[in-house]
Design an enzyme around this catalytic site. Structure first.
Site, PDB file in Angstrom:
ATOM      1  N   LYS A 116       0.821  -1.221   0.000  1.00 14.42           N
ATOM      2  CA  LYS A 116       0.000   0.000   0.000  1.00 14.42           C
ATOM      3  C   LYS A 116       0.849   1.264   0.000  1.00 14.42           C
ATOM      4  O   LYS A 116       0.459   2.286  -0.575  1.00 14.42           O
ATOM      5  CB  LYS A 116      -0.957   0.007   1.193  1.00 14.42           C
ATOM      6  CG  LYS A 116      -1.837  -1.238   1.292  1.00 14.42           C
ATOM      7  CD  LYS A 116      -2.653  -1.473   0.047  1.00 14.42           C
ATOM      8  CE  LYS A 116      -2.941  -2.957  -0.117  1.00 14.42           C
ATOM      9  NZ  LYS A 116      -3.474  -3.325  -1.422  1.00 14.42           N
ATOM     10  N   LYS A 158      -2.611   2.576   9.164  1.00 10.93           N
ATOM     11  CA  LYS A 158      -2.925   1.459   8.268  1.00 10.93           C
ATOM     12  C   LYS A 158      -1.690   0.594   8.073  1.00 10.93           C
ATOM     13  O   LYS A 158      -0.570   1.079   8.194  1.00 10.93           O
ATOM     14  CB  LYS A 158      -3.408   1.975   6.906  1.00 10.93           C
ATOM     15  CG  LYS A 158      -4.767   2.650   6.947  1.00 10.93           C
ATOM     16  CD  LYS A 158      -5.260   2.982   5.548  1.00 10.93           C
ATOM     17  CE  LYS A 158      -6.639   3.646   5.638  1.00 10.93           C
ATOM     18  NZ  LYS A 158      -7.175   3.970   4.309  1.00 10.93           N
ATOM     19  N   GLY A 164      -8.111  -3.597   2.933  1.00  7.00           N
ATOM     20  CA  GLY A 164      -9.349  -4.202   3.426  1.00  7.00           C
ATOM     21  C   GLY A 164      -9.586  -3.949   4.902  1.00  7.00           C
ATOM     22  O   GLY A 164     -10.380  -4.642   5.524  1.00  7.00           O
ATOM     23  N   GLY A 165      -8.907  -2.949   5.475  1.00  5.99           N
ATOM     24  CA  GLY A 165      -9.236  -2.568   6.843  1.00  5.99           C
ATOM     25  C   GLY A 165      -8.504  -3.342   7.919  1.00  5.99           C
ATOM     26  O   GLY A 165      -8.660  -3.052   9.099  1.00  5.99           O
ATOM     27  N   HIS A 208     -17.208   4.994  -0.271  1.00  7.48           N
ATOM     28  CA  HIS A 208     -16.250   4.138  -0.953  1.00  7.48           C
ATOM     29  C   HIS A 208     -16.715   4.032  -2.405  1.00  7.48           C
ATOM     30  O   HIS A 208     -17.761   3.471  -2.680  1.00  7.48           O
ATOM     31  CB  HIS A 208     -16.235   2.765  -0.272  1.00  7.48           C
ATOM     32  CG  HIS A 208     -15.363   1.758  -0.948  1.00  7.48           C
ATOM     33  ND1 HIS A 208     -14.412   1.028  -0.278  1.00  7.48           N
ATOM     34  CD2 HIS A 208     -15.301   1.344  -2.232  1.00  7.48           C
ATOM     35  CE1 HIS A 208     -13.796   0.232  -1.123  1.00  7.48           C
ATOM     36  NE2 HIS A 208     -14.324   0.389  -2.311  1.00  7.48           N
ATOM     37  N   HIS A 235     -15.774  -4.215   7.041  1.00 12.31           N
ATOM     38  CA  HIS A 235     -14.974  -4.128   5.810  1.00 12.31           C
ATOM     39  C   HIS A 235     -15.371  -5.162   4.774  1.00 12.31           C
ATOM     40  O   HIS A 235     -14.653  -5.396   3.814  1.00 12.31           O
ATOM     41  CB  HIS A 235     -13.480  -4.181   6.122  1.00 12.31           C
ATOM     42  CG  HIS A 235     -13.077  -3.126   7.109  1.00 12.31           C
ATOM     43  ND1 HIS A 235     -13.214  -1.797   6.838  1.00 12.31           N
ATOM     44  CD2 HIS A 235     -12.604  -3.213   8.369  1.00 12.31           C
ATOM     45  CE1 HIS A 235     -12.825  -1.103   7.901  1.00 12.31           C
ATOM     46  NE2 HIS A 235     -12.459  -1.936   8.831  1.00 12.31           N
ATOM     47  N   GLU A 275      -9.702   1.779  -6.041  1.00  8.87           N
ATOM     48  CA  GLU A 275     -10.600   2.226  -4.973  1.00  8.87           C
ATOM     49  C   GLU A 275     -10.269   3.642  -4.534  1.00  8.87           C
ATOM     50  O   GLU A 275      -9.093   3.983  -4.369  1.00  8.87           O
ATOM     51  CB  GLU A 275     -10.451   1.324  -3.738  1.00  8.87           C
ATOM     52  CG  GLU A 275     -10.874  -0.097  -3.945  1.00  8.87           C
ATOM     53  CD  GLU A 275     -10.919  -0.881  -2.632  1.00  8.87           C
ATOM     54  OE1 GLU A 275     -11.354  -2.028  -2.677  1.00  8.87           O
ATOM     55  OE2 GLU A 275     -10.519  -0.348  -1.587  1.00  8.87           O
ATOM     56  N   ARG A 292      -7.782  -7.828  -9.426  1.00  8.12           N
ATOM     57  CA  ARG A 292      -8.579  -9.024  -9.744  1.00  8.12           C
ATOM     58  C   ARG A 292      -9.952  -8.593 -10.241  1.00  8.12           C
ATOM     59  O   ARG A 292     -10.304  -7.418 -10.185  1.00  8.12           O
ATOM     60  CB  ARG A 292      -8.763  -9.855  -8.468  1.00  8.12           C
ATOM     61  CG  ARG A 292      -9.443  -9.033  -7.381  1.00  8.12           C
ATOM     62  CD  ARG A 292     -10.008  -9.828  -6.246  1.00  8.12           C
ATOM     63  NE  ARG A 292     -10.940  -9.028  -5.482  1.00  8.12           N
ATOM     64  CZ  ARG A 292     -10.592  -8.152  -4.537  1.00  8.12           C
ATOM     65  NH1 ARG A 292      -9.328  -7.977  -4.220  1.00  8.12           N
ATOM     66  NH2 ARG A 292     -11.525  -7.453  -3.915  1.00  8.12           N
TER      67      ARG A 292
HETATM   68  C1  MV4 Z   1     -10.211   5.232   5.555  1.00  9.35           C
HETATM   69  C2  MV4 Z   1     -11.339   5.760   6.225  1.00  9.35           C
HETATM   70  C3  MV4 Z   1     -11.251   7.062   6.651  1.00  9.35           C
HETATM   71  N1  MV4 Z   1     -10.126   7.798   6.444  1.00  9.35           N
HETATM   72  N2  MV4 Z   1      -9.124   6.005   5.374  1.00  9.35           N
HETATM   73  C4  MV4 Z   1      -9.991   1.456   4.088  1.00  9.35           C
HETATM   74  C5  MV4 Z   1     -10.269   0.052   3.741  1.00  9.35           C
HETATM   75  C6  MV4 Z   1     -11.735  -0.020   3.802  1.00  9.35           C
HETATM   76  N3  MV4 Z   1     -12.243  -1.340   3.893  1.00  9.35           N
HETATM   77  C7  MV4 Z   1     -12.007   0.816   4.994  1.00  9.35           C
HETATM   78  N4  MV4 Z   1     -11.152   1.910   4.812  1.00  9.35           N
HETATM   79  C8  MV4 Z   1     -11.277   3.173   5.304  1.00  9.35           C
HETATM   80  N5  MV4 Z   1     -10.201   3.972   5.108  1.00  9.35           N
HETATM   81  C9  MV4 Z   1      -9.097   7.239   5.814  1.00  9.35           C
HETATM   82  N6  MV4 Z   1      -7.990   7.992   5.633  1.00  9.35           N
HETATM   83  C10 MV4 Z   1     -12.448   4.959   6.422  1.00  9.35           C
HETATM   84  C11 MV4 Z   1     -12.430   3.663   5.968  1.00  9.35           C
HETATM   85  C12 MV4 Z   1     -13.614   2.869   6.262  1.00  9.35           C
HETATM   86  C13 MV4 Z   1     -14.513   2.523   5.278  1.00  9.35           C
HETATM   87  C14 MV4 Z   1     -14.338   2.890   3.953  1.00  9.35           C
HETATM   88  C15 MV4 Z   1     -15.238   2.541   2.988  1.00  9.35           C
HETATM   89  C16 MV4 Z   1     -16.366   1.782   3.343  1.00  9.35           C
HETATM   90  C17 MV4 Z   1     -16.568   1.381   4.645  1.00  9.35           C
HETATM   91  C18 MV4 Z   1     -15.644   1.740   5.619  1.00  9.35           C
HETATM   92  C19 MV4 Z   1     -15.871   1.362   6.936  1.00  9.35           C
HETATM   93  C20 MV4 Z   1     -14.988   1.705   7.893  1.00  9.35           C
HETATM   94  C21 MV4 Z   1     -13.852   2.465   7.556  1.00  9.35           C
END
Ligand code: MV4
Length: 661
Positions: A116, A158, A164-165, A208, A235, A275, A292
């Site tokens: 990443k 991160k 993927g969280g 997202h 996630h 994304e 993918r």
């Molecule tokens: C973030 C965010 C807020 N600020 N990055 C990254 C992976 C994805 N699965 C969740 N991610 C997030 N990255 C920053 N700088 C909030 C999330 C996030 C999220 C993003 C999209 C859809 C659902 C989510 C649920 C929790 C956190």
């Protein structure tokens, strides 16, 4: 085009790839584990190779076994699907060495996007915006402290190896940084074998939004519009749609250009997804690139009229992209829901068992990508995704209405599914208004949700079914025919257990053909004529009102589907038998909690005999380097703990027996 390919996957995606092959005149060989001998992707194949035992490490993640199957099949190419090894450059390289075409990008692009921090550096270099933050080489605590002060709070830690969280930590103030860094690093090391961390400013309630791209071997790259995937749980995406209600034509063009630039920076070929997070001001930031085909690709297919799997195969075969960016037009609106085998009323625990009946809705604008069938066995070894429902209509409002109507007609009997949660989403005013964000499911679904109470029709259907009304229009049959059940008499008292509570009803069978059945429940009376439709399916008529109940026998009771919802009805058991019976059943009174997948017990947080509250942590299972908490689905007492910390267990192994207090 290829003559034959190997599909290195299972479930709905293997079925979907095989369909594209059939249409292209490409022979498709499939692989299966010992648990999947009669899985749908095998039933509909012409050629199938067993690649090992049920655990994924020994089958679907086993690179030598997959290459061996491809060789035996004489496959020219291998399609990895999604999940499993689809983003592992090692599989792409193993294919290369074996002279087999990997349907996907070059391994170098996969490796770059898998890191990443490196991905952020690469896309920033070509002017793609990333979330302000820090992803330098030096990620010592001192460096992170200094950078955190510069970025400001709240911020997000991160894992560079992740995505993927996983390994994510929110830090709201400077004092929390050290502990968060330590725990994120520990988790990242265990999960990805890489403890490298990066920092980002925390975006509040972002959306997202991801962009589908396609690239050929000759350097041509195009974008196919965006998908909105803001509705996620832990996630995991739950509902996805195309186009995004938050993206207009101008923003779409900017997103598409950024996605193509990011893909070009990685030397990308074939299908991929870039994304982005979209903030409330309409600014977007690169998050990561998935190398993918994605689960949610069908919404893009419906909105563009393209077949992404066919395109993937053409690109992998070396054909140039015939499509130009300017030719591409989006039309209408598509929404996808993931139908998972899990219990939304008990902490979303993955569910297993026999699917008694699987009837997805049909109709114009309704697509079902399915991986299961009536009579199939759902195993805890694999992802809980049973099928995807995808609806398409001329605009978003029509698509939402179509989704709601389709979900109402969706019948799955035998294992619990997330259909109640999906119905809640489809009917939610914020969803209908297109106001989506990442915390949406916290609004729409509370952890302590309970199923709707069983309508009286459900109890009447069971009573009639017991008397043989399900198979024979007139003559009663079954064990109750000569017992206390005597048709033609006035009402008989019966007791049923519904959702763990005992209810008394009085039921009277018809005296003559064509007369109604009668039931009395808590002073309420209901009359309905009952006719068998097909085996297990009863038509109930109350005057002009009609409805069908689907009843199937299940150990110790019945499963009834009525109006798209499901109830489990039991007979009260004598106390001496109750304990023995409930140990085998999956009823609410007593629950055996199993390992959702093979793994290692890394923590046992309770003791035998201990009283626990709903949602309390019981055991932590580590599987594929990720920690999976197993929580109590209801208040109760720990009857048995079957494994100590350190034990390695198979998927489906009983870990904890919990008895309702
Ligand atoms: C973030 C965010 C807020 N600020 N990055 C990254 C992976 C994805 N699965 C969740 N991610 C997030 N990255 C920053 N700088 C909030 C999330 C996030 C999220 C993003 C999209 C859809 C659902 C989510 C649920 C929790 C956190």
């Amino acid at each position: 085009m290829f003559r034959k390919i190997l599909i290195a996957n299972r479930g709905e995606i293997a079925v979907r790839i095989a369909r594209a092959c059939r249409e292209l005149g490409v022979r498709a060989a499939v692989v299966y584990s010992e648990a999947d001998r009669r899985a749908l992707h095998v039933l509909q194949a012409e050629e199938a190779y067993c690649i090992g035992p049920a655990p994924v490490r020994e089958s679907y993640l086993n690179i030598p076994a997959l290459i061996d199957a491809a060789r035996r099949a004489g496959a020219e190419a291998l399609h990895p699907g999604y999940g499993f090894l689809s983003e592992d450059p090692a599989l792409a390289e193993a294919c290369q060495e074996a002279g087999i075409v990997f349907v996907g990008p070059p391994p170098e692009a996969m490796r770059l996007m898998g890191d990443k921090a490196a991905a952020k550096v690469a896309v920033e270099r070509v002017g793609v915006p990333t979330v302000p933050g820090y992803h330098g080489e030096d990620d010592s605590l001192e460096a992170l402290r200094r950078e955190a002060r510069r970025i400001g709070f709240p911020l997000l830690i991160k894992a560079a190896g992740g995505g993927g969280g996983r390994g994510m930590r929110i830090v709201r103030q400077a004092g929390e940084l050290e502990a968060a860094v330590e725990s994120a690093r520990r988790e990242a090391r265990a999960a990805f074998g890489n403890g490298r961390l990066l920092l980002e400013r925390l975006l509040e309630r972002p959306r997202h939004v991801e962009v589908q791209v396609l690239g050929d071997r000759f350097g041509k790259l195009i974008s196919l519009g965006e998908r909105e995937c803001s509705i996620q749980r832990r996630h995991q995406k739950v509902v996805e749609e195309a186009p995004s209600p938050a993206v207009d034509a101008a923003l779409r063009q900017r997103l598409g250009e950024a996605a193509v630039r990011a893909a070009r920076a990685a030397g990308y070929q074939n299908a991929g997804t870039v994304e982005f997070l979209l903030d409330q001001e309409g600014s977007f930031y690169f998050l990561e690139m998935n190398t993918r085909l994605q689960v949610e690709h069908p919404v893009t297919e419906l909105a563009t009229g393209l077949d992404l799997v066919k395109l993937q195969l053409a690109l992998a075969a070396g054909e140039p992209l015939a499509l130009d960016q300017e030719q591409l037009a989006l039309r209408g609106h598509a929404i996808e829901c993931r139908v998972d085998a899990e219990d939304p009323f008990h902490d979303h625990l993955p569910a297993a068992g026999r699917i008694e009946r699987f009837e997805p809705p049909q109709g114009p604008g309704v697509r079902n990508d399915v991986g299961t069938y009536s009579g199939d066995q759902v195993s805890l070894h694999y992802d809980p995704l049973l099928a995807k429902l995808i609806v398409y209509a001329e605009d978003r409002a029509a698509a939402v209405a179509r989704l709601e109507a389709a979900l109402e007609r969706y019948a799955v009997v035998g294992v619990p599914t997330n259909l109640p949660l999906l119905r809640r989403v489809a009917a939610h005013p914020e969803f209908r208004a297109g106001r989506l964000h990442t915390a949406f499911l916290d609004l729409a679904w509370q952890p302590q949700e309970t199923p709707a109470p069983a309508p009286t029709e459900v109890l009447l259907a069971v009573a009639a079914f017991e008397l043989g009304a399900g198979t024979e229009p007139s003559a009663p049959a079954g064990p109750w025919a000569s017992g206390p059940w005597q048709p033609g008499r006035s009402g008989l008292p019966v007791r049923y257990v519904v959702d763990g509570r005992t209810e008394r009803v009085i039921v009277a069978a018809p005296l003559a053909r064509g007369e109604p059945w009668r039931i009395e429940r808590r002073g309420e009376r209901l009359e309905a004529a009952i006719e068998p439709a097909e085996p297990g399916r009863l038509l109930l008529r109350q005057g002009a009102r009609v409805g069908t109940a689907t009843v199937s026998r299940e150990s110790g009771g019945w499963l009834v589907d009525w109006g798209g919802c499901q109830w489990r009805i039991e007979r009260p058991t004598p106390p001496s038998l109750a304990a023995a019976a409930s140990a085998r059943s999956d009823g609410h009174a007593h629950r055996a909690l199993s390992a959702p997948m093979p793994g290692k017990v890394v923590r046992v947080a309770v003791a035998e005999g201990e009283r626990v509250a709903a949602h309390q942590l019981l055991v932590v299972l580590e599987a594929m380097k990720i920690e999976h908490p197993i929580n109590a689905p209801f208040d109760g007492t720990i009857r048995r703990l079957l494994y100590p910390e350190g034990a390695v267990v198979d998927g489906g192994t009983l870990l904890v027996e919990l008895e309702a207090k």
